[in-house]
Each structure stands twice: as C-alpha cells, then as structure tokens.
Write an enzyme that holds these catalytic residues in place. Structure first.
Site, mmCIF file in Angstrom:
data_model
loop_
_atom_site.group_PDB
_atom_site.id
_atom_site.type_symbol
_atom_site.label_atom_id
_atom_site.label_comp_id
_atom_site.label_asym_id
_atom_site.label_seq_id
_atom_site.Cartn_x
_atom_site.Cartn_y
_atom_site.Cartn_z
ATOM 1 N N ASP A 92 -11.909 -11.332 -3.975
ATOM 2 C CA ASP A 92 -12.730 -11.190 -2.766
ATOM 3 C C ASP A 92 -14.202 -11.298 -3.137
ATOM 4 O O ASP A 92 -14.649 -10.713 -4.117
ATOM 5 C CB ASP A 92 -12.504 -9.824 -2.101
ATOM 6 N N CYS A 145 -9.341 -11.655 1.752
ATOM 7 C CA CYS A 145 -8.246 -11.367 2.668
ATOM 8 C C CYS A 145 -8.796 -10.903 4.018
ATOM 9 O O CYS A 145 -9.985 -10.655 4.176
ATOM 10 C CB CYS A 145 -7.350 -10.299 2.062
ATOM 11 N N CYS A 157 -11.355 -3.030 -0.232
ATOM 12 C CA CYS A 157 -12.186 -3.926 0.579
ATOM 13 C C CYS A 157 -13.318 -3.161 1.244
ATOM 14 O O CYS A 157 -14.440 -3.661 1.354
ATOM 15 C CB CYS A 157 -11.356 -4.623 1.647
ATOM 16 N N CYS A 186 -9.120 -9.262 -7.272
ATOM 17 C CA CYS A 186 -8.412 -9.807 -6.109
ATOM 18 C C CYS A 186 -9.115 -11.035 -5.552
ATOM 19 O O CYS A 186 -8.691 -11.609 -4.559
ATOM 20 C CB CYS A 186 -8.254 -8.748 -5.032
#
Length: 149
Positions: free
Chosen positions: A35, A59, A103, A33
């Site tokens: 991150d 994000c 996350c 993703c």
C-alpha cells in the site's frame, strides 16, 4: 467483511487527487502489503487545513481510510489534525477487519508526514510531531500487539 462506510468510501472516495503547490505532502508506504499513500495538504496562514487530497495505491481499506481521514482533517487546525489517530479513523469507518487495521495506521502516518513536510517548509515546530521514520525503520512499529487502553 467491510462495513457499509468502508465500502462507501472505497466506491466513492472523497478528496481523491492532488493539490498543486501543496503546503505539505506526505508519502508513506507499507512494503509488506504494497500500500502506498500520498496525502496533500493546503494549509492557510492561520494554520487551518483548507483542503486535503490523497493518492492511494492499495486495497479498498487503504483507499477508504485515506478518504475518510482527509475528510476528518479539512477545516481543522494543524494541531487538531495531529489528534486524528488510526483509532479515530477506524471508528469513523465503523471498524475495520483486523487484517486491515494497518491501513488506518498508514493514513495517520501519511497525515503526519504531510504535516511534517509543511512544518519543514514553514520552519515551524508542531507540538508533538516527530520526524517520520524511514521505511526500513518500521520494525519498531509493531502492528501485532494492540495497546490496551
């Protein structure tokens, strides 16, 4: 979609920045993703985390989880910081959407990675802390299934 707490930490992140000459620095990323989380720890002689800062690219949930997890470990000992899991982080934020739970895992990994760096620099062993795995090693971390309690 996001709780008020997530939005609050996203809009007003705590502890954003870097620590010069940090006691430990952890960098983790999730290539899937995109991150990236970098956590800096300032740890005193007694093993208490005096300060924690983060730099996160990702994000809103990634920023929020970094922000709250640094808040959760400041003032704690290294050993107590080890006990902060992604579940604690998610609960502290009043929950995350299922797609964003990774996350909070990243935040947990970033803290452990910084603690590992600190332990390496100090030549000490932190109970229960394992060497962080390399990115290409992530496939044994299956994020798909939730462990039943």
């Amino acid at each position: 979609m996001y709780s008020e707490k997530v939005m609050d930490h996203f809009m007003n992140p705590r502890n954003m920045g870097e620590i010069e000459n940090a006691s430990g620095v952890g960098l983790v990323g999730n290539p899937k993703c995109g991150d990236i989380m970098k956590i800096y720890l300032d740890i005193d002689e007694a093993g208490v985390i005096r300060d924690a800062k983060f730099r996160t690219f990702g994000c809103g949930a990634a920023v929020a989880t970094s922000s709250i997890s640094t808040e959760m470990i400041v003032g704690k000992t290294v050993q107590q910081a080890m006990e902060v899991t992604n579940k604690h982080v998610t609960e502290a934020l009043d929950g995350l959407p299922p797609l964003k739970v990774h996350c909070s895992l990243l935040a947990e990994e970033a803290i452990r990675s910084a603690l590992w760096d600190y332990a390496q620099k100090k030549g000490i062993v932190i109970d229960g802390l394992e060497k962080p795995c390399d990115d290409h090693d992530h496939h044994h971390h299956d994020h798909d299934h939730d462990d039943e309690d």
